[in-house]
Design an enzyme around this catalytic site. Structure first.
Site, mmCIF file in Angstrom:
data_model
loop_
_atom_site.group_PDB
_atom_site.id
_atom_site.type_symbol
_atom_site.label_atom_id
_atom_site.label_comp_id
_atom_site.label_asym_id
_atom_site.label_seq_id
_atom_site.Cartn_x
_atom_site.Cartn_y
_atom_site.Cartn_z
ATOM 1 N N ALA A 234 29.542 -6.487 124.527
ATOM 2 C CA ALA A 234 29.024 -7.832 124.249
ATOM 3 C C ALA A 234 28.649 -7.931 122.780
ATOM 4 C CB ALA A 234 27.812 -8.105 125.126
ATOM 5 N N LYS A 235 28.420 -9.164 122.370
ATOM 6 C CA LYS A 235 28.111 -9.410 120.959
ATOM 7 C C LYS A 235 26.859 -8.659 120.504
ATOM 8 C CE LYS A 235 30.054 -12.380 118.797
ATOM 9 N NZ LYS A 235 30.044 -13.797 119.110
ATOM 10 N N ARG A 236 25.905 -8.493 121.411
ATOM 11 C CA ARG A 236 24.646 -7.857 120.997
ATOM 12 C C ARG A 236 24.804 -6.350 120.761
ATOM 13 N NH1 ARG A 236 24.393 -9.403 126.053
ATOM 14 N NH2 ARG A 236 24.534 -7.791 127.646
ATOM 15 N N ASP A 237 25.981 -5.796 121.059
ATOM 16 C CA ASP A 237 26.174 -4.354 120.891
ATOM 17 C C ASP A 237 26.361 -3.930 119.437
ATOM 18 O OD1 ASP A 237 25.942 -3.577 123.586
ATOM 19 O OD2 ASP A 237 27.963 -4.302 123.997
ATOM 20 N N GLY A 238 26.429 -4.897 118.527
ATOM 21 C CA GLY A 238 26.612 -4.545 117.118
ATOM 22 C C GLY A 238 27.762 -5.331 116.538
#
Ligand code: GLU
Length: 290
Positions: A234-238
Protein backbone atom coordinates in the site's frame (compact mmCIF):
# COMPACT_ATOMS: atom_id res chain seq x y z
CA UNK A 1 -8.73 -11.04 -32.95
CA UNK A 2 -8.32 -11.98 -29.29
CA UNK A 3 -7.82 -9.19 -26.75
CA UNK A 4 -6.20 -8.72 -23.34
CA UNK A 5 -6.64 -5.73 -21.05
CA UNK A 6 -5.67 -3.77 -17.98
CA UNK A 7 -8.34 -1.94 -16.00
CA UNK A 8 -7.02 0.40 -13.28
CA UNK A 9 -9.21 2.24 -10.78
CA UNK A 10 -8.13 5.89 -10.65
CA UNK A 11 -8.34 6.22 -6.88
CA UNK A 12 -4.68 7.25 -6.63
CA UNK A 13 -1.33 6.59 -8.25
CA UNK A 14 -0.43 3.05 -9.28
CA UNK A 15 2.11 1.40 -7.00
CA UNK A 16 4.83 -0.94 -8.14
CA UNK A 17 2.56 -3.96 -7.55
CA UNK A 18 -0.13 -2.54 -9.84
CA UNK A 19 2.55 -1.69 -12.39
CA UNK A 20 3.87 -5.24 -12.30
CA UNK A 21 0.36 -6.64 -12.83
CA UNK A 22 -0.10 -4.27 -15.78
CA UNK A 23 3.20 -5.46 -17.27
CA UNK A 24 2.05 -9.06 -16.88
CA UNK A 25 -1.32 -8.33 -18.52
CA UNK A 26 0.54 -6.74 -21.43
CA UNK A 27 3.02 -9.65 -21.69
CA UNK A 28 0.28 -12.29 -21.57
CA UNK A 29 -1.63 -10.48 -24.32
CA UNK A 30 1.23 -9.56 -26.62
CA UNK A 31 2.99 -12.92 -26.22
CA UNK A 32 -0.16 -14.64 -27.49
CA UNK A 33 -0.67 -12.27 -30.42
CA UNK A 34 -3.54 -10.46 -28.72
CA UNK A 35 -4.57 -6.87 -29.01
CA UNK A 36 -4.25 -5.04 -25.69
CA UNK A 37 -6.80 -2.51 -24.47
CA UNK A 38 -7.04 -0.18 -21.51
CA UNK A 39 -10.08 0.63 -19.42
CA UNK A 40 -10.36 3.14 -16.61
CA UNK A 41 -12.80 2.00 -13.90
CA UNK A 42 -13.85 5.50 -12.91
CA UNK A 43 -17.29 5.05 -11.38
CA UNK A 44 -16.20 5.41 -7.80
CA UNK A 45 -13.52 6.93 -5.56
CA UNK A 46 -11.94 8.93 -8.38
CA UNK A 47 -8.99 11.20 -7.52
CA UNK A 48 -8.72 14.12 -9.90
CA UNK A 49 -5.77 13.65 -12.25
CA UNK A 50 -5.16 10.05 -11.19
CA UNK A 51 -6.33 8.43 -14.44
CA UNK A 52 -4.02 10.64 -16.49
CA UNK A 53 -1.06 9.90 -14.20
CA UNK A 54 -1.78 6.16 -14.24
CA UNK A 55 -1.87 6.08 -18.04
CA UNK A 56 1.30 8.18 -18.24
CA UNK A 57 3.08 5.79 -15.85
CA UNK A 58 2.00 2.75 -17.86
CA UNK A 59 3.25 4.35 -21.07
CA UNK A 60 6.51 5.36 -19.36
CA UNK A 61 7.13 1.69 -18.54
CA UNK A 62 6.94 0.90 -22.25
CA UNK A 63 3.41 -0.50 -22.39
CA UNK A 64 1.24 0.38 -25.36
CA UNK A 65 -2.41 -0.27 -26.06
CA UNK A 66 -4.77 -0.45 -28.98
CA UNK A 67 -7.94 1.63 -29.31
CA UNK A 68 -8.77 4.74 -27.34
CA UNK A 69 -8.94 4.19 -23.57
CA UNK A 70 -12.44 3.23 -22.44
CA UNK A 71 -13.79 5.14 -19.43
CA UNK A 72 -16.56 3.44 -17.50
CA UNK A 73 -18.21 6.80 -16.84
CA UNK A 74 -19.06 6.88 -20.58
CA UNK A 75 -20.93 3.59 -20.38
CA UNK A 76 -23.71 4.32 -17.89
CA UNK A 77 -26.43 3.67 -20.50
CA UNK A 78 -25.04 0.22 -21.26
CA UNK A 79 -24.98 -0.70 -17.56
CA UNK A 80 -28.50 0.63 -17.03
CA UNK A 81 -29.92 -1.33 -19.95
CA UNK A 82 -28.29 -4.56 -18.77
CA UNK A 83 -29.81 -4.07 -15.31
CA UNK A 84 -33.20 -3.27 -16.88
CA UNK A 85 -33.00 -6.42 -18.91
CA UNK A 86 -32.24 -8.62 -15.90
CA UNK A 87 -35.02 -6.88 -13.94
CA UNK A 88 -37.48 -7.50 -16.82
CA UNK A 89 -36.45 -11.15 -16.88
CA UNK A 90 -37.34 -11.46 -13.20
CA UNK A 91 -33.73 -12.25 -12.28
CA UNK A 92 -33.33 -9.54 -9.65
CA UNK A 93 -34.71 -8.25 -6.39
CA UNK A 94 -34.48 -5.03 -4.43
CA UNK A 95 -32.26 -5.16 -1.38
CA UNK A 96 -32.37 -2.72 1.53
CA UNK A 97 -29.66 -4.24 3.72
CA UNK A 98 -26.68 -2.27 4.94
CA UNK A 99 -23.24 -3.82 4.76
CA UNK A 100 -23.34 -4.23 8.51
CA UNK A 101 -26.69 -6.04 8.50
CA UNK A 102 -25.29 -8.47 5.96
CA UNK A 103 -22.17 -9.14 8.01
CA UNK A 104 -24.20 -9.62 11.19
CA UNK A 105 -26.84 -11.91 9.67
CA UNK A 106 -26.27 -15.65 9.90
CA UNK A 107 -24.96 -16.92 6.55
CA UNK A 108 -27.05 -19.26 4.47
CA UNK A 109 -25.92 -22.90 4.43
CA UNK A 110 -23.03 -23.64 2.01
CA UNK A 111 -22.12 -19.96 1.70
CA UNK A 112 -18.87 -18.44 2.99
CA UNK A 113 -18.92 -15.65 5.62
CA UNK A 114 -19.86 -12.30 4.10
CA UNK A 115 -22.03 -13.91 1.40
CA UNK A 116 -25.44 -12.35 1.02
CA UNK A 117 -27.77 -14.18 3.45
CA UNK A 118 -30.92 -13.75 1.34
CA UNK A 119 -32.62 -11.26 3.68
CA UNK A 120 -34.53 -9.29 1.00
CA UNK A 121 -34.93 -12.08 -1.53
CA UNK A 122 -38.51 -12.90 -0.68
CA UNK A 123 -39.97 -9.74 0.81
CA UNK A 124 -43.68 -9.23 0.34
CA UNK A 125 -44.86 -6.21 -1.64
CA UNK A 126 -45.93 -4.56 1.61
CA UNK A 127 -42.54 -5.13 3.26
CA UNK A 128 -40.79 -3.77 0.19
CA UNK A 129 -42.97 -0.65 0.13
CA UNK A 130 -42.24 -0.04 3.77
CA UNK A 131 -38.48 -0.39 3.33
CA UNK A 132 -38.48 1.87 0.29
CA UNK A 133 -39.51 4.69 2.63
CA UNK A 134 -36.33 4.34 4.65
CA UNK A 135 -33.58 3.62 2.17
CA UNK A 136 -32.91 3.49 -1.58
CA UNK A 137 -32.78 -0.09 -2.81
CA UNK A 138 -29.80 -1.84 -4.30
CA UNK A 139 -30.60 -4.27 -7.11
CA UNK A 140 -29.30 -7.78 -6.56
CA UNK A 141 -29.15 -10.71 -8.92
CA UNK A 142 -31.35 -13.63 -7.90
CA UNK A 143 -28.60 -16.20 -8.41
CA UNK A 144 -29.90 -19.64 -9.25
CA UNK A 145 -26.62 -21.47 -8.72
CA UNK A 146 -24.52 -21.74 -5.57
CA UNK A 147 -21.21 -22.22 -7.34
CA UNK A 148 -19.60 -21.67 -10.76
CA UNK A 149 -16.32 -22.76 -12.33
CA UNK A 150 -13.84 -20.90 -14.51
CA UNK A 151 -10.57 -21.81 -16.22
CA UNK A 152 -7.46 -20.00 -15.05
CA UNK A 153 -4.13 -20.35 -16.83
CA UNK A 154 -2.21 -20.33 -13.54
CA UNK A 155 -4.74 -21.91 -11.14
CA UNK A 156 -6.47 -24.48 -13.36
CA UNK A 157 -10.20 -25.02 -12.85
CA UNK A 158 -11.40 -22.68 -10.13
CA UNK A 159 -14.80 -23.08 -8.48
CA UNK A 160 -16.17 -20.54 -6.07
CA UNK A 161 -19.47 -19.74 -4.51
CA UNK A 162 -21.91 -17.40 -6.21
CA UNK A 163 -24.32 -15.38 -4.10
CA UNK A 164 -27.00 -12.82 -4.93
CA UNK A 165 -24.49 -10.24 -6.09
CA UNK A 166 -25.22 -6.54 -6.31
CA UNK A 167 -25.85 -5.21 -9.83
CA UNK A 168 -26.66 -1.63 -8.89
CA UNK A 169 -25.77 -0.15 -5.54
CA UNK A 170 -28.22 1.74 -3.38
CA UNK A 171 -26.55 5.00 -4.41
CA UNK A 172 -27.33 4.18 -8.05
CA UNK A 173 -23.75 3.33 -9.08
CA UNK A 174 -23.51 0.18 -11.21
CA UNK A 175 -21.60 -2.49 -9.31
CA UNK A 176 -18.10 -3.60 -10.28
CA UNK A 177 -19.13 -7.23 -10.90
CA UNK A 178 -21.62 -6.05 -13.52
CA UNK A 179 -19.48 -3.43 -15.22
CA UNK A 180 -16.44 -5.69 -15.51
CA UNK A 181 -18.49 -8.34 -17.30
CA UNK A 182 -20.16 -5.90 -19.67
CA UNK A 183 -17.01 -3.98 -20.47
CA UNK A 184 -14.79 -6.98 -21.05
CA UNK A 185 -17.36 -8.28 -23.54
CA UNK A 186 -17.79 -4.84 -25.10
CA UNK A 187 -14.03 -4.51 -25.62
CA UNK A 188 -13.80 -8.06 -27.01
CA UNK A 189 -11.60 -9.16 -24.11
CA UNK A 190 -11.09 -12.92 -24.04
CA UNK A 191 -8.16 -12.96 -21.58
CA UNK A 192 -8.31 -11.32 -18.16
CA UNK A 193 -5.00 -10.97 -16.32
CA UNK A 194 -5.21 -9.34 -12.87
CA UNK A 195 -4.21 -9.75 -9.23
CA UNK A 196 -5.20 -12.95 -7.49
CA UNK A 197 -7.21 -11.02 -4.88
CA UNK A 198 -9.96 -11.24 -7.52
CA UNK A 199 -9.68 -14.99 -8.11
CA UNK A 200 -12.73 -15.78 -5.96
CA UNK A 201 -14.78 -13.18 -7.88
CA UNK A 202 -14.10 -14.69 -11.31
CA UNK A 203 -16.71 -17.48 -11.04
CA UNK A 204 -19.53 -15.09 -10.14
CA UNK A 205 -18.52 -12.79 -12.99
CA UNK A 206 -18.48 -15.69 -15.44
CA UNK A 207 -21.89 -16.79 -14.17
CA UNK A 208 -23.28 -13.31 -14.72
CA UNK A 209 -21.75 -13.29 -18.23
CA UNK A 210 -23.57 -16.55 -18.97
CA UNK A 211 -26.90 -15.01 -17.92
CA UNK A 212 -26.25 -12.07 -20.22
CA UNK A 213 -25.37 -14.38 -23.11
CA UNK A 214 -21.73 -13.25 -23.08
CA UNK A 215 -18.68 -15.50 -23.37
CA UNK A 216 -16.51 -15.94 -20.26
CA UNK A 217 -12.88 -14.93 -20.80
CA UNK A 218 -9.86 -17.04 -19.97
CA UNK A 219 -8.33 -15.87 -16.70
CA UNK A 220 -4.81 -15.57 -15.34
CA UNK A 221 -4.78 -14.38 -11.74
CA UNK A 222 -1.23 -13.37 -10.92
CA UNK A 223 0.39 -13.32 -7.47
CA UNK A 224 -0.14 -10.20 -5.43
CA UNK A 225 2.60 -7.96 -4.24
CA UNK A 226 3.05 -7.84 -0.47
CA UNK A 227 4.97 -5.71 1.99
CA UNK A 228 7.40 -7.26 4.45
CA UNK A 229 4.53 -7.81 6.95
CA UNK A 230 2.84 -10.09 4.45
CA UNK A 231 0.09 -7.52 3.81
CA UNK A 232 -0.95 -6.22 0.44
CA UNK A 233 1.45 -3.46 -0.64
CA UNK A 234 0.00 0.00 0.00
CA UNK A 235 0.96 3.62 -0.36
CA UNK A 236 1.76 3.93 3.34
CA UNK A 237 4.55 1.34 3.00
CA UNK A 238 6.98 3.97 1.72
CA UNK A 239 8.08 4.92 -1.78
CA UNK A 240 5.95 2.70 -3.99
CA UNK A 241 4.85 4.76 -7.01
CA UNK A 242 6.89 5.21 -10.15
CA UNK A 243 7.56 8.86 -9.33
CA UNK A 244 8.54 8.14 -5.71
CA UNK A 245 10.84 5.29 -6.70
CA UNK A 246 12.43 7.25 -9.55
CA UNK A 247 13.13 10.06 -7.09
CA UNK A 248 15.13 7.58 -5.02
CA UNK A 249 16.98 6.36 -8.11
CA UNK A 250 15.26 2.97 -8.11
CA UNK A 251 15.16 1.42 -11.59
CA UNK A 252 11.53 0.28 -11.55
CA UNK A 253 11.77 -1.74 -14.75
CA UNK A 254 14.77 -3.64 -13.36
CA UNK A 255 12.90 -4.22 -10.09
CA UNK A 256 9.89 -5.64 -11.95
CA UNK A 257 12.07 -7.61 -14.38
CA UNK A 258 13.98 -9.21 -11.49
CA UNK A 259 10.75 -10.09 -9.71
CA UNK A 260 9.60 -11.92 -12.83
CA UNK A 261 12.93 -13.56 -13.61
CA UNK A 262 13.20 -11.57 -16.85
CA UNK A 263 16.63 -10.29 -17.86
CA UNK A 264 15.96 -7.82 -20.70
CA UNK A 265 15.64 -4.08 -20.30
CA UNK A 266 11.87 -3.72 -20.44
CA UNK A 267 8.56 -5.06 -21.75
CA UNK A 268 9.62 -5.15 -25.42
CA UNK A 269 12.66 -7.30 -24.55
CA UNK A 270 10.75 -9.44 -22.08
CA UNK A 271 8.27 -10.56 -24.71
CA UNK A 272 10.75 -13.04 -26.20
CA UNK A 273 11.67 -14.44 -22.75
CA UNK A 274 8.20 -14.52 -21.22
CA UNK A 275 6.86 -17.96 -20.38
CA UNK A 276 3.74 -18.09 -18.16
CA UNK A 277 4.73 -21.59 -17.00
CA UNK A 278 7.87 -20.10 -15.39
CA UNK A 279 6.13 -17.21 -13.71
CA UNK A 280 6.92 -17.13 -9.96
CA UNK A 281 3.80 -18.37 -8.13
CA UNK A 282 4.58 -16.93 -4.72
CA UNK A 283 3.62 -13.37 -3.83
CA UNK A 284 6.33 -10.83 -4.57
CA UNK A 285 7.51 -9.28 -1.31
CA UNK A 286 8.72 -5.72 -1.74
CA UNK A 287 10.71 -3.65 0.73
CA UNK A 288 10.07 -0.10 -0.40
CA UNK A 289 12.71 2.54 0.30
CA UNK A 290 11.39 5.16 2.70
N1 GLU B 1 -10.50 -1.67 -11.54
C1 GLU B 1 -10.48 -2.96 -10.93
C2 GLU B 1 -9.34 -2.98 -9.92
O1 GLU B 1 -8.39 -2.21 -10.07
C3 GLU B 1 -10.28 -3.97 -12.01
C4 GLU B 1 -10.39 -5.33 -11.61
C5 GLU B 1 -10.30 -6.27 -12.78
O2 GLU B 1 -9.23 -6.31 -13.41
O3 GLU B 1 -11.30 -6.92 -13.08
O4 GLU B 1 -9.38 -3.73 -8.96
Amino acid sequence: MPVGRYAPSPSGDLHVGNLRTAVLAWLFARATGRRFVMRVDDLDRVRPGAAERQLADLAALGLDWDDPVLFQSERLDAYASAVDRLVAEGRTFECFCTRREILEAPTAPHQPPGAYPGTCRDLTDAQRDERRQTRPAAIRLRADVAEWTVADVLHGEVSASVDDLVLRRGDGIPAYNLTVVLDDAHQGVDQVVRGDDLLASAPRQAYLASLLGLPAPEYAHVPLVLNTDGKRLAKRDGAVTLAELAERDVDVLRLIGDSLGLAGDGPADWLAEFDPARLPRAPWVVTPPV
